[in-house]
Design a protein around this motif. Structure first.
Motif, PDB file in Angstrom:
ATOM      1  N   ASN A 108       0.301   2.223  -9.555  1.00 20.33           N
ATOM      2  CA  ASN A 108       0.576   2.915  -8.293  1.00 20.33           C
ATOM      3  C   ASN A 108      -0.382   2.556  -7.165  1.00 20.33           C
ATOM      4  O   ASN A 108      -0.172   2.977  -6.043  1.00 20.33           O
ATOM      5  N   SER A 109      -1.424   1.762  -7.439  1.00 23.78           N
ATOM      6  CA  SER A 109      -2.439   1.577  -6.393  1.00 23.78           C
ATOM      7  C   SER A 109      -2.763   0.109  -6.153  1.00 23.78           C
ATOM      8  O   SER A 109      -3.224  -0.600  -7.054  1.00 23.78           O
ATOM      9  N   SER A 110      -2.556  -0.341  -4.937  1.00 27.84           N
ATOM     10  CA  SER A 110      -2.944  -1.725  -4.596  1.00 27.84           C
ATOM     11  C   SER A 110      -4.465  -1.853  -4.554  1.00 27.84           C
ATOM     12  O   SER A 110      -5.014  -2.924  -4.800  1.00 27.84           O
ATOM     13  N   LEU A 111      -5.139  -0.757  -4.241  1.00 32.13           N
ATOM     14  CA  LEU A 111      -6.606  -0.815  -4.218  1.00 32.13           C
ATOM     15  C   LEU A 111      -7.148  -1.147  -5.613  1.00 32.13           C
ATOM     16  O   LEU A 111      -8.115  -1.896  -5.762  1.00 32.13           O
ATOM     17  N   MET A 114      -6.816  -4.802  -6.057  1.00 25.85           N
ATOM     18  CA  MET A 114      -7.881  -5.514  -5.323  1.00 25.85           C
ATOM     19  C   MET A 114      -9.197  -5.440  -6.100  1.00 25.85           C
ATOM     20  O   MET A 114      -9.926  -6.426  -6.214  1.00 25.85           O
ATOM     21  N   TYR A 148     -11.419  -1.096   6.942  1.00 27.89           N
ATOM     22  CA  TYR A 148     -11.080  -0.033   5.969  1.00 27.89           C
ATOM     23  C   TYR A 148     -12.303   0.300   5.128  1.00 27.89           C
ATOM     24  O   TYR A 148     -12.866  -0.570   4.461  1.00 27.89           O
ATOM     25  N   HIS A 151     -12.587  -0.880   1.426  1.00 34.29           N
ATOM     26  CA  HIS A 151     -12.891  -2.307   1.209  1.00 34.29           C
ATOM     27  C   HIS A 151     -14.405  -2.505   1.164  1.00 34.29           C
ATOM     28  O   HIS A 151     -14.932  -3.253   0.338  1.00 34.29           O
ATOM     29  N   VAL A 193      -6.595  -7.059   7.027  1.00 36.68           N
ATOM     30  CA  VAL A 193      -5.443  -6.141   7.015  1.00 36.68           C
ATOM     31  C   VAL A 193      -4.542  -6.648   8.138  1.00 36.68           C
ATOM     32  O   VAL A 193      -4.774  -6.378   9.311  1.00 36.68           O
ATOM     33  N   ASP A 227      -4.609  -7.764   2.756  1.00 32.66           N
ATOM     34  CA  ASP A 227      -4.173  -6.414   2.361  1.00 32.66           C
ATOM     35  C   ASP A 227      -3.118  -5.903   3.342  1.00 32.66           C
ATOM     36  O   ASP A 227      -3.445  -5.287   4.357  1.00 32.66           O
ATOM     37  N   ALA A 229      -1.190  -3.442   3.628  1.00 33.01           N
ATOM     38  CA  ALA A 229      -0.853  -2.052   3.288  1.00 33.01           C
ATOM     39  C   ALA A 229       0.158  -1.429   4.255  1.00 33.01           C
ATOM     40  O   ALA A 229       0.870  -0.498   3.889  1.00 33.01           O
ATOM     41  N   TYR A 230       0.181  -1.928   5.506  1.00 40.25           N
ATOM     42  CA  TYR A 230       1.040  -1.290   6.527  1.00 40.25           C
ATOM     43  C   TYR A 230       2.119  -2.240   7.035  1.00 40.25           C
ATOM     44  O   TYR A 230       2.585  -2.115   8.169  1.00 40.25           O
ATOM     45  N   SER A 263       1.769  -1.911  -1.054  1.00 38.38           N
ATOM     46  CA  SER A 263       2.189  -0.855  -1.989  1.00 38.38           C
ATOM     47  C   SER A 263       3.169   0.086  -1.313  1.00 38.38           C
ATOM     48  O   SER A 263       3.341   0.045  -0.089  1.00 38.38           O
ATOM     49  N   SER A 265       2.637   3.271  -1.419  1.00 33.39           N
ATOM     50  CA  SER A 265       1.906   4.545  -1.327  1.00 33.39           C
ATOM     51  C   SER A 265       2.321   5.354  -0.104  1.00 33.39           C
ATOM     52  O   SER A 265       2.378   6.577  -0.150  1.00 33.39           O
ATOM     53  N   LYS A 266       2.570   4.659   1.008  1.00 36.45           N
ATOM     54  CA  LYS A 266       2.977   5.369   2.225  1.00 36.45           C
ATOM     55  C   LYS A 266       4.437   5.068   2.544  1.00 36.45           C
ATOM     56  O   LYS A 266       4.853   5.082   3.696  1.00 36.45           O
ATOM     57  N   PHE A 358      -3.381   4.940  11.828  1.00 37.48           N
ATOM     58  CA  PHE A 358      -4.612   5.396  12.479  1.00 37.48           C
ATOM     59  C   PHE A 358      -4.611   5.152  13.986  1.00 37.48           C
ATOM     60  O   PHE A 358      -3.927   4.262  14.481  1.00 37.48           O
TER      61      PHE A 358
HETATM   62  N1  PLP Z   1      -5.388  -0.771   2.008  1.00 35.56           N
HETATM   63  C1  PLP Z   1      -5.528  -0.175   3.198  1.00 35.56           C
HETATM   64  C2  PLP Z   1      -5.824  -0.993   4.403  1.00 35.56           C
HETATM   65  C3  PLP Z   1      -5.420   1.217   3.297  1.00 35.56           C
HETATM   66  O1  PLP Z   1      -5.578   1.809   4.485  1.00 35.56           O
HETATM   67  C4  PLP Z   1      -5.148   1.969   2.131  1.00 35.56           C
HETATM   68  C5  PLP Z   1      -5.064   3.437   2.192  1.00 35.56           C
HETATM   69  O2  PLP Z   1      -5.411   4.081   3.144  1.00 35.56           O
HETATM   70  C6  PLP Z   1      -4.998   1.297   0.919  1.00 35.56           C
HETATM   71  C7  PLP Z   1      -5.123  -0.075   0.885  1.00 35.56           C
HETATM   72  C8  PLP Z   1      -4.726   2.032  -0.352  1.00 35.56           C
HETATM   73  O3  PLP Z   1      -3.588   1.510  -0.937  1.00 35.56           O
HETATM   74  P1  PLP Z   1      -3.040   2.060  -2.336  1.00 35.56           P
HETATM   75  O4  PLP Z   1      -2.607   3.452  -2.135  1.00 35.56           O
HETATM   76  O5  PLP Z   1      -1.909   1.135  -2.634  1.00 35.56           O
HETATM   77  O6  PLP Z   1      -4.141   1.936  -3.337  1.00 35.56           O
END
Ligand code: PLP
Length: 435
Positions: A108-111, A114, A148, A151, A193, A227, A229-230, A263, A265-266, A358
């Motif tokens: 569930n988490s790209s973080l 990473m 971020y 990171h 990002v 990354d 993410a958005y 991901s 996630s959002k 943001f």
């Molecule tokens: N990467 C960035 C730039 C983010 O802002 C965030 C969450 O705020 C994440 C990764 C977290 O991603 P994930 O929920 O897939 O772990």
């Protein structure tokens, strides 16, 4: 004229006021702040979390999947399929402009992905590494700022030295980055990002992306943590297309340099979505080889649930438009409140992001920590000043990351009016009495 100096109009730059006028302005802001504090608020603009209304958009997931078999007839409840369900990889390949074979769908988490890549690099090195990164005397990373916070904390935890470069409107400052990576083999990577960056909202242009993936680097195993993410989190109809990092890299003979992450996630559920990685086939094989020591396969029930829920890449795009309907008014409210409180005072700048999660607020140098403290005392939680910089050190103490997605609209309006008061008060204090 009475004996009291008249408070100046809001739109006059504070730096141009006479001492008396500044004193009057400060007096007015102190009164405003006292009223704010007396309201006993309890509001939170700290983290970029989806709101309940956004999570509700994906509730159909709770009764999916409708079957236990994937397209090929394999039972998704069982072990196996380390790189994830092919149907889901196809959807993300199309969305991210990469090949299905290059994609891994994970947990569930790209973080976490990473972190795993970083940990494998430290422990084993990349295919081109002379030795594991942890055996190098020093490992450095280029960190576009503001950036971020997680990171940076990841690198701090691993003892990787961070070197700041400016994050411009079209991406990391290419001249600064190329200069750093050209002659120093200890500079092993960079965070990027690329779409609606956290927190500046910047979108990396195709030109900047092309420069980053092709620039000469002293390290043979230089990596770009791309990354995204958005990638799909547009706030307007003018939807930015992410630069095509993997293709650009392969075309310039640097196929292994970028590793892309994303991901849902959002998009669906922040705690139960699906994380995605895309990379060259060599990088992917390297990643899966190490991952296979830790996993016999991902949660394919969740993968299948997401495939059924989205149906296609267009299903994801349509879903994101529904997020936009919830989010766009909140971002507009941030701008309206900051404009009302601060426009023309010359003590703050903020962006009107086209996407992402943001708003980047730069206040008068040396006052960001004071603004955050004032807001806290008034019951408005903001991300700690400096969070968007390595080691939490903002050299100018001016940057504040605002996260308006989680609270309901009325709370965003209230909180942001309060933030405006705190920014103006902190600036007036600084200019009038130098605190
Ligand atoms: N990467 C960035 C730039 C983010 O802002 C965030 C969450 O705020 C994440 C990764 C977290 O991603 P994930 O929920 O897939 O772990």
């Amino acid at each position: 004229m009475t004996g009291q100096p008249t408070a100046p109009a809001r739109s006059v730059p504070l730096a141009s006021l006479s001492a008396d006028q500044l004193e009057a302005f400060l007096h007015g802001r102190r009164e405003e702040y006292a009223v704010l504090k007396a309201r006993g608020l309890s509001l939170d603009l700290t983290r970029g979390k989806p709101s309940s209304a956004q999570l509700d958009l994906s509730d159909a997931l709770l009764s999916l999947p409708s079957t236990t078999k994937d397209r090929a007839g394999a039972d998704v409840r069982n072990y196996g399929g380390l790189d994830g369900l092919v149907e889901l990889r196809e959807i993300f390949a199309q969305l991210l402009w990469v090949e299905t074979e290059q994609v891994v769908c994970g947990g569930n988490s790209s973080l976490t992905m990473m972190w795993d890549v970083m940990a494998y690099l430290m422990l084993f090195g990349a295919p081109e590494s002379p030795r594991p990164w942890a055996q190098e005397e020093t490992v450095r990373f280029v960190c576009p700022v503001p950036g971020y916070d997680r990171h940076f904390s990841m690198l701090a935890e691993l003892g990787v030295e961070m070197v700041n470069v400016p994050m411009n409107a079209d991406g990391p400052d290419v001249a600064a980055v190329t200069e750093l990576v050209r002659g120093d083999p200890s500079v092993k990577g960079i965070w990027v990002v690329p779409t609606y960056a956290n927190p500046s909202g910047a979108v990396v242009s195709q030109e900047v992306a092309a420069a980053l993936v092709s620039m000469p680097t002293a390290a043979p195993d230089f990596r770009i943590f791309w990354d995204n993410a958005y990638a799909f989190h547009h706030l307007t109809e003018d939807e930015a297309k992410s630069a095509d990092a993997l293709t650009l890299a392969a075309a310039s003979g640097q196929a292994n340099r970028p590793i892309m992450f994303a991901s849902t996630s959002k998009i669906t559920f922040a705690g139960s979505g699906v994380a995605v990685m895309a990379a060259s086939l060599e990088n992917k094989a390297w990643y899966l080889r190490h991952l296979s020591m830790a996993s016999i396969g991902p949660d394919k029930v969740n993968h299948l649930r997401h495939v059924e829920f989205f149906g296609s890449p267009d299903g994801v795009r349509d879903h994101m438009r529904r997020h936009r309907e919830i989010l766009a008014p909140k971002f507009a409210a941030v701008d309206t409140a900051l404009t009302a409180a601060l426009s023309g005072l010359g003590v703050a700048e903020w962006n009107r992001p086209m996407g992402g999660y943001f708003v980047n607020l730069d206040v008068l140098d040396g006052t960001a920590s004071r603004v955050v403290a004032l807001a806290k005392e008034a019951g408005i939680a903001l991300t700690p000043a400096g969070s968007s910089f390595p080691y939490r050190r903002d050299p100018r103490d001016r940057n504040i990351r605002l996260a308006p997605t989680f609270p309901v609209l009325a709370e965003v309006e209230t909180a942001m009016a309060g933030v405006g008061t705190c920014v103006a008060l902190a600036a007036a204090e600084k200019l009038a009495i130098g605190v």
